[in-house]
Design an enzyme around this catalytic site. Structure first.
Site, PDB file in Angstrom:
ATOM      1  N   ASP A  87      -1.786  -0.448   6.214  1.00  0.00           N
ATOM      2  CA  ASP A  87      -2.056   0.149   7.518  1.00  0.00           C
ATOM      3  C   ASP A  87      -3.521   0.457   7.723  1.00  0.00           C
ATOM      4  O   ASP A  87      -3.952   0.683   8.853  1.00  0.00           O
ATOM      5  CB  ASP A  87      -1.252   1.443   7.702  1.00  0.00           C
ATOM      6  N   ASP A  90       0.866  -1.173   0.000  1.00  0.00           N
ATOM      7  CA  ASP A  90       0.000   0.000   0.000  1.00  0.00           C
ATOM      8  C   ASP A  90       0.909   1.232   0.000  1.00  0.00           C
ATOM      9  O   ASP A  90       2.089   1.147   0.340  1.00  0.00           O
ATOM     10  CB  ASP A  90      -0.888  -0.011   1.246  1.00  0.00           C
ATOM     11  N   THR A 118      -0.118   4.942   1.076  1.00  0.00           N
ATOM     12  CA  THR A 118      -0.304   5.856   2.201  1.00  0.00           C
ATOM     13  C   THR A 118      -0.162   5.121   3.523  1.00  0.00           C
ATOM     14  O   THR A 118      -0.851   4.147   3.796  1.00  0.00           O
ATOM     15  CB  THR A 118      -1.693   6.512   2.124  1.00  0.00           C
TER      16      THR A 118
END
Length: 797
Positions: A543, A315, A317
């Site tokens: 996250d 991922d 961000t």
């Protein structure tokens, strides 16, 4: 109990719910309480570690020996207890480190009810509540904006989109997102399990056991052994009864107890009990090492998986980046004056949004502390005009959107920078708002993780493919990926909205990209599943709640320290330090575990092989089983168990190679045949008319013969014994095992405990002759295989 969510038309923003309405919704189950994913319970962990085929077989054997034999022959039961404790304690420890996980982090909320404002627990919000939001809050429910004060929402944890989303009256907000600017009053439209964050979380609650080639290989062997152990044990017992005067004679003389103990010995010899213990211990040691580096392994076998991963999905961000904004540079024709820096500081000191906070942090570093600024008349940033102003003396300074503050030719330069995935803010000066002149462009981007670039370079060198899948704009994701060195800094970028849904076509499309933008949570999961369908071993880092579905399906899910608790709950590995620099250590530990366990597995399974062959052969030949349980304990401990513990935790950098079990059996099967034939030959000659050994002397001869060959196999798999002309610690380990064997033979009390009666000189000649011949065959066989497997002094310290 839950009910359908309420539509906006059913809600009104007045003085909030009355006490009676709140109570009615609580009774209807319309609260913000929702079950959260917690992985396996402590009871599940205990059950999984206690009730195994391995434990059942050994526990039964221990009970039988204690009932009919001598306690010295039951010492193998210690392995059962230690193995269970290691696996259970290590997993419970990991569970406690990440205990009480939940999807939402917001512990409290401010609501208006009956015209009064209260602070309550977020879980006590009910459907229709008026909830106050302010800077820094995580939104605890889904809702509709009723009043707004310039609010901006960071939705990246759910969508992956890094750009803040401004909200107006009537707009929707989602639980789990965060307020990064302004304030608002929202009315709850979905609470508890019906909220968006919990809807995603519900899809990841179920526990999925990690796939471990090492553990699965051992389970495969134990399962197959469980099919033959009971028949073989009964066969050995029946054969031993025959050798002790038949069933009637054995029952009458009490020799049936000896037959039962020998049958148990055959069973114990077949089970590679130390291998199961050593695997658990090795995983636990690796987990403890990684925990000290800030990486928590939630399920012990996961430590090996990164060694097998060939594709790592990332991922953007919060993973490639920290999730914070940072000023990359200030482009100005000449350096800013002290007054200009003071004006810029005055415009940003309120830290009202992510841009202002990033500039304030940048200036604070540059000025080394607090700046003394002249009196400034500040007009804060206004979303309608898209800039804010600060007047110092006769000069007006402005900070805001380039297309509002700059000339067309200057705007083009800002757009070119923005195309790189960066945010650009114009800083201008003049006497009034109508004669502003560009002074500088402030270039802001997401703060890159400082160790990302170096780590990704290392992973690429190790043959691991890196694929960025982000909910952000493709160009932005591509720019960030390039900055951290993905695909050599020139990644191929694609838009997930153009991806096919059919798995085979999806995998083909993935081969042509390094970065995908606008990826939905469901697409992230589908990408992972599609890659796995082509036999790829897939890791996934993330996250946000939007990553949880993919993390659950990946072979190895890796959650960041700043991640949502639902993400941490389903991940196998949690980087509490938030540092990618831990991943090479995880990879190294996985490789060490796999390479070393392959080595020691040869030793354990060789013993299993010759134990099975001896059980069949002695039954067919009506020979007495050649070993007591304590003899097998001595052979196993000195040639396998004790040295294997040291060898298993030693450094080893050999890269992972598929086919662990095949390579192990390629050595263990022929080596086991050699030892079995040698033991049968010694036993046959020992009880023949040539030597006329007693039963005790015969058992001593077979035990010592097996030890000579087994220690030779250990010597080969303990290489290198010499380095730079000096003995290594491995040579010392081997010498210690040989020394213990000699001590048992030479010291009467130890010899009596081991039930070894010394043979005649002719018997020693028989033992050494057969033992050395078998050792030579096993050495040549194992050495050739070890070299073919790529184990040399460069991979083993």
């Amino acid at each position: 109990m839950t009910t359908p969510t309420t539509t906006p038309e059913q809600l009104t923003a007045d003085n909030g719910l009355t006490a009676a309405e709140v109570q009615q919704r609580i009774e209807a189950g319309q609260t913000n309480r929702a079950p959260t994913p917690r992985g396996r319970s402590t009871l599940d962990i205990l059950r999984a570690n206690i009730f195994t085929v391995f434990n059942a077989i050994l526990a039964t054997a221990v009970v039988i020996v204690l009932l009919v034999g001598q306690w010295q022959d039951a010492v193998f039961g210690i392995v059962l207890i230690v193995n269970t404790l290691i696996g259970t304690i290590a997993e419970i420890r990991a569970k406690r480190v990440l205990a009480d996980v939940a999807i939402l982090d917001a512990p409290s909320a401010r609501v208006t009810r009956g015209g009064d404002t209260y602070d309550i627990a977020a879980k006590d919000i009910v459907l229709g509540d008026l909830v106050h939001l302010s800077l820094g809050d995580q939104i605890p429910v889904d809702g509709i904006v009723r009043q707004v004060g310039g609010i901006s929402i960071d939705e990246s944890i759910l969508t992956g989109e890094s750009d803040p989303q401004k909200k107006a009256v009537g707009d929707s907000v989602m639980s789990g997102t965060s307020v990064i600017a302004g304030s608002a009053l929202i009315q709850a439209t979905a609470v508890g399990p019906d909220s968006y964050a919990n809807t995603l979380g519900a899809q990841v609650k179920s526990y999925r056991k990690v796939h471990s080639e090492l553990a699965d290989g051992i389970d495969y062997i134990l399962t197959r052994l469980s099919w033959v152990i009971v028949p073989l044990a009964l066969l050995v017992m029946w054969a031993q009864l025959r050798t002790h005067g038949g069933i009637d004679g054995a029952l009458e003389s009490g020799r049936w107890k000896v037959a039962v103990v020998l049958g148990v010995a055959a069973v114990v010899g077949m089970i590679p009990q130390g291998l199961v213990l050593l695997t658990s211990m090795n995983f636990a040691v690796a987990g403890a090492k990684l925990a000290r580096r800030g990486a928590i392994i939630q399920e012990l076998p996961a430590v090996e998986v990164l060694a097998r991963v060939d594709t790592l999905c990332l991922d953007k961000t919060g993973t490639l980046t920290t999730g914070n904004m940072a000023v990359r540079r200030i482009d100005a024709a000449t350096p800013l004056s002290s007054e200009e820096e003071a004006a810029l500081a005055a415009l940003c000191c309120d830290r009202a949004n992510a841009t202002a906070a990033a500039i304030d942090d940048y200036l604070a570093v540059g000025r080394g502390g607090e700046m003394r600024t002249p009196e400034a008349e500040v007009s804060p940033f206004n979303s309608s005009r898209k800039y804010g102003t600060a007047r110092i003396g006769s000069t007006l300074y402005a900070l805001g959107a380039p297309d509002v503050l700059l000339r067309d030719d200057e705007v083009e330069a800002a757009r070119e920078i923005a195309a790189e995935g960066l945010r650009v803010v114009a800083f201008a000066a003049g006497t009034s708002e109508h004669d502003l002149t560009s002074r500088a462009l402030v270039v802001i981007g997401e703060e890159l993780r400082s160790d990302a670039s170096e780590t990704f370079d290392y992973l690429h060198e190790q043959g691991i493919r890196l694929l960025v899948i982000s909910g952000d704009h493709a160009a932005t994701a591509g720019a960030v990926a390039g900055q951290v060195g993905i695909a050599g800094g020139n990644p191929r970028v694609g838009d997930a909205r153009e991806l096919p849904s059919e798995p085979a076509a999806l995998v083909d499309r993935l081969e042509g990209v390094d970065v995908l933008g606008r990826v939905t949570p469901e697409q992230k999961r589908d990408i992972v599943l599609a890659l796995k369908s082509r036999e790829h071993v897939v890791g996934m880092t993330g996250d946000g709640v939007n990553d949880a579905l993919a993390l659950k399906e990946a072979d190895l899910g890796i959650a960041m320290d700043n991640g949502a608790r639902a993400t941490k709950a389903v991940a196998r590995l949690v980087l509490l330090s938030g540092k990618f620099s831990v991943l090479p250590h995880v990879l190294a530990e996985g490789r060490r575990v796999m390479a070393n366990m392959e080595r020691v597995s040869v030793l354990f399974l060789t013993k299993t092989m010759y134990a099975i062959l001896l059980a069949v052969a002695t039954s067919g030949l009506a020979f007495m089983y050649p070993f007591l349980p304590r003899h097998l304990t001595i052979i196993g401990s000195l040639s396998i168990g004790i040295p294997a513990f040291a060898l298993a935790i030693a450094p080893n950098t050999r890269r992972y190679r598929e086919g662990f079990l095949k390579r192990v059996l390629r050595v263990a099967v022929p080596a086991g045949i050699v030892i079995a034939l040698a033991v049968l030959l010694v036993q046959g000659l020992a009880i023949s008319g040539i030597f006329r050994f007693t039963i005790e002397q015969s058992q001593a001869a077979t035990t010592l013969t097996a030890l000579i060959i087994a220690l030779t196999l250990l010597a080969n798999f303990s290489q290198p014994l010499m380095r730079d002309g000096k003995p290594t610690w491995r040579a010392g380990l081997l010498a210690s095992m040989i020394g213990i064997v000699l001590a048992i033979v030479a010291i009467p009390p130890l010899r009596r405990f081991a039930a070894l009666e010394l043979p005649t000189p002719a018997g020693w000649a028989l033992i050494l002759g057969v033992g050395v011949l078998g050792a030579a065959i096993v050495w040549r066989l194992s050495h050739r295989t070890r070299v073919r497997n790529g184990e040399d002094a460069h991979t083993i310290e």
